[in-house]
Structures are given as C-alpha cells and as structure tokens.
Design a protein around this motif. Structure first.
Motif, PDB file in Angstrom:
ATOM      1  N   LEU A  13       0.826  -1.195   0.000  1.00  0.00           N
ATOM      2  CA  LEU A  13       0.000   0.000   0.000  1.00  0.00           C
ATOM      3  C   LEU A  13       0.864   1.250   0.000  1.00  0.00           C
ATOM      4  N   ALA A  14       2.012   1.176   0.655  1.00  0.00           N
ATOM      5  CA  ALA A  14       2.911   2.325   0.681  1.00  0.00           C
ATOM      6  C   ALA A  14       3.465   2.641  -0.688  1.00  0.00           C
ATOM      7  N   LEU A  15       3.416   1.647  -1.588  1.00  0.00           N
ATOM      8  CA  LEU A  15       3.970   1.834  -2.925  1.00  0.00           C
ATOM      9  C   LEU A  15       2.921   2.215  -3.951  1.00  0.00           C
ATOM     10  N   VAL A  16       1.676   2.389  -3.541  1.00  0.00           N
ATOM     11  CA  VAL A  16       0.632   2.785  -4.492  1.00  0.00           C
ATOM     12  C   VAL A  16       0.989   4.121  -5.129  1.00  0.00           C
ATOM     13  N   MET A  89       2.508  -0.236  -8.299  1.00  0.00           N
ATOM     14  CA  MET A  89       2.345   0.429  -9.591  1.00  0.00           C
ATOM     15  C   MET A  89       0.970   0.144 -10.186  1.00  0.00           C
ATOM     16  N   LEU A  90       0.557  -1.118 -10.140  1.00  0.00           N
ATOM     17  CA  LEU A  90      -0.738  -1.506 -10.707  1.00  0.00           C
ATOM     18  C   LEU A  90      -1.892  -0.812  -9.990  1.00  0.00           C
ATOM     19  N   LEU A  91      -1.844  -0.790  -8.662  1.00  0.00           N
ATOM     20  CA  LEU A  91      -2.901  -0.123  -7.898  1.00  0.00           C
ATOM     21  C   LEU A  91      -2.855   1.378  -8.111  1.00  0.00           C
ATOM     22  N   GLY A  92      -1.655   1.914  -8.278  1.00  0.00           N
ATOM     23  CA  GLY A  92      -1.506   3.345  -8.545  1.00  0.00           C
ATOM     24  C   GLY A  92      -2.135   3.735  -9.866  1.00  0.00           C
ATOM     25  N   TRP A  93      -1.970   2.883 -10.882  1.00  0.00           N
ATOM     26  CA  TRP A  93      -2.596   3.161 -12.174  1.00  0.00           C
ATOM     27  C   TRP A  93      -4.112   3.139 -12.062  1.00  0.00           C
ATOM     28  N   LEU A  94      -4.654   2.169 -11.332  1.00  0.00           N
ATOM     29  CA  LEU A  94      -6.103   2.118 -11.159  1.00  0.00           C
ATOM     30  C   LEU A  94      -6.609   3.386 -10.470  1.00  0.00           C
ATOM     31  N   ASP A  95      -5.862   3.877  -9.494  1.00  0.00           N
ATOM     32  CA  ASP A  95      -6.227   5.139  -8.843  1.00  0.00           C
ATOM     33  C   ASP A  95      -6.184   6.287  -9.854  1.00  0.00           C
ATOM     34  N   LEU A  96      -5.134   6.316 -10.645  1.00  0.00           N
ATOM     35  CA  LEU A  96      -4.965   7.386 -11.621  1.00  0.00           C
ATOM     36  C   LEU A  96      -6.076   7.367 -12.664  1.00  0.00           C
TER      37      LEU A  96
END
Length: 207
Positions: A13-16, A89-96
């Motif tokens: 989660l810290a890497l989102v 990275m994957l979760l970050g893209w979904l957020d973006l």
C-alpha cells in the motif's frame, strides 16, 4: 503468518503512490493518452495481477521466517520486494484512471477465461496456492519449507507469466505493456533459477 501478511500489505500500500508517479513520469505517449475503461484488459490485468502478486509477497515473507538458508531467504526477499513494488504500480494506475480495484466479474474475465479461472480452496487464479497450501507452508521449517516454497512459487510464476503474456497481447497502455514484458522476463528467469535450487535439494517442480 498473519503478521507477515499485514507487513506485506502495508509495504504494498505504501507503494501505491509510486505507481501513480511512475505512470506520470512515463507520460505514456503524452497526457492525451486514452484512459482505460473498467472492463478493459488494462484494468483487468492491473486488478488481477495485484491480487496474484499479493499472495507471492505473503508466501515469501512466510518462508523467510521458516528457514535459515541464505539462498532461499535472498530469493524470497527479492520476490517480495519486486512484486510489492509492481503491485503498488498496478494499484496506482487504477487510482490514476479512477477505476475500481475490485470487479464484480470473475478473475481473468478480461482474458476470456472468467469462471474457468477460479480454482478451489481460495486459489482465485491459475498458479495461486490454496488456503490449505498456505497453511501448510506456515507449518513447515528448514529444507521442507524451502522445497515447498520453491514448488509453490514455481507454479505461481507460471500462472503469472501466462497472465502477463496476455496483457502484452491485449493491453493498450504502453507503460503497462512494458511492465508486463518485464514480469514475463523476470519470472521466467526465476523459474529456471528455482528449478536448479529444487534439484540441489533433491526435489523438482510439481507436474
């Protein structure tokens, strides 16, 4: 085992935020790039691989505490760190993309597999360990834990490679396709490495 899962989850989660930053830095052919829709291959891969990676992280933290073998501990650490980072990275893209991280569709629907992908006893996708296998891993120690971890992770990587190859073919976001290619190359290399490690321990990958 519960503590290991919590640690792994916190790390991922810290890497989102890292995922969102990575996507922004990549630019991906500029700010006018098309944002994927919820049922696209890009979104499906991001959601499913995030789940797939989370179990690999959990398995790696478990075996790290079940053996003193430095080779296995080093491999487990590398896999945990790499896959936690990629998951972020994957979760970050979904957020973006402002897309949900959970879908009502069965896993791997974006690959045309749907209901056929889910296994039994908590194994949501091909290659994933069952709940019973995760419990067994947490009960073993020493060489037995090493062998079982290497066998489970070999299966896990094979399932991950299959999914990543599907993204390479079907995903449209350049940065995500590049990440998928990196996953294929890295996990195929680790499959070969683990085959050698199993042989050294008088064992082999499961048929």
């Amino acid at each position: 085992m519960r503590q290991a899962g919590l640690v792994a989850g916190a790390a991922a989660l810290a890497l989102v935020a890292t995922g969102a930053i990575t996507y922004a830095v990549a630019g991906d052919e500029g700010s006018s790039a098309t944002v994927p829709v919820a049922d696209s291959a890009d979104a499906g891969f991001a959601r499913d691989m995030a789940v797939h990676h989370q179990q690999a992280v959990e398995m790696s933290y478990v075996v790290r505490d079940r053996t003193d073998d430095e080779e296995v501990r080093r491999l487990a650490y590398d896999i945990a760190q790499t896959q936690a980072n990629q998951r972020g990275m994957l979760l970050g893209w979904l957020d973006l993309w402002e897309l949900p991280k959970v879908s009502m569709d069965p896993p791997m629907t974006w690959m045309g597999m749907g209901d056929s992908a889910s296994g039994k006893d908590g194994a949501l996708m091909p290659g994933m360990a069952t709940d019973a296998e995760m419990e067994r891993l947490g009960s073993l120690s020493g060489k037995r834990a090493e062998v079982f971890y290497l066998q489970l992770m070999t299966d896990h990587h094979k399932g991950g490679v299959h999914m990543a190859q599907a993204c390479v073919r079907a995903c449209e976001v350049g940065a995500e396709k590049r990440l998928a290619r990196t996953m294929v190359e890295g996990q195929e290399s680790e499959i070969a490495l683990m085959a050698g490690m199993l042989e050294e321990r008088g064992a082999a990958a499961r048929p």
